[in-house]
Write an enzyme that holds these catalytic residues in place. Structure first.
Site, PDB file in Angstrom:
ATOM      1  N   CYS A  24      47.112  37.485  32.124  1.00 42.34           N
ATOM      2  CA  CYS A  24      46.822  38.920  32.561  1.00 42.34           C
ATOM      3  C   CYS A  24      48.000  39.777  32.212  1.00 42.34           C
ATOM      4  O   CYS A  24      49.156  39.446  32.745  1.00 42.34           O
ATOM      5  CB  CYS A  24      46.495  38.968  33.930  1.00 42.34           C
ATOM      6  SG  CYS A  24      46.744  40.536  34.849  1.00 42.34           S
ATOM      7  N   CYS A  27      49.759  41.623  35.026  1.00 48.16           N
ATOM      8  CA  CYS A  27      50.518  41.041  35.967  1.00 48.16           C
ATOM      9  C   CYS A  27      51.864  40.724  35.522  1.00 48.16           C
ATOM     10  O   CYS A  27      52.667  40.475  36.473  1.00 48.16           O
ATOM     11  CB  CYS A  27      49.647  39.603  36.141  1.00 48.16           C
ATOM     12  SG  CYS A  27      47.957  39.474  36.590  1.00 48.16           S
TER      13      CYS A  27
END
Length: 102
Positions: A24, A27
């Site tokens: 991600c 993230c």
């Protein structure tokens, strides 16, 4: 991991959980924000990371539908949830609010 996670979030001290995945991209923007938050609150708060790919049961149990997701726990109950990139000032405000509650 589930038992350890449950033990951690039942703490009197608020626990901020960062639900993330290695793949991600957004993230990757969260750790520097959390580092600043930790430097502000020091030992008043605990911050942990939970990889949703390695811990799907925990993510599912707390209805983590997108990542990054931040959840603030106190005494085992969810106090606040934020999805996406949450800025440091908002996190500081949320944490301060929950530190001042009994």
């Amino acid at each position: 991991m589930r038992q350890k996670f449950n033990r951690i979030i039942k703490s009197e001290r608020p626990v901020l959980v960062d639900f993330y995945a290695d793949w991600c991209q957004p993230c990757k923007d969260i750790p520097p924000i959390l580092k600043e938050v930790k430097s502000t609150f020091k030992e008043s708060i605990r911050i942990i990371k939970v990889n949703v790919d390695n811990n799907p049961f925990i993510a599912s149990h707390y209805q983590v539908r997108s990542i990054p997701t931040l959840i603030l726990f106190k005494r085992g109950s969810v106090q606040w949830t934020g999805e996406g990139i949450v800025d440091q000032s908002e996190l500081n405000s949320v944490i301060t609010q929950h530190l001042n509650r009994n």
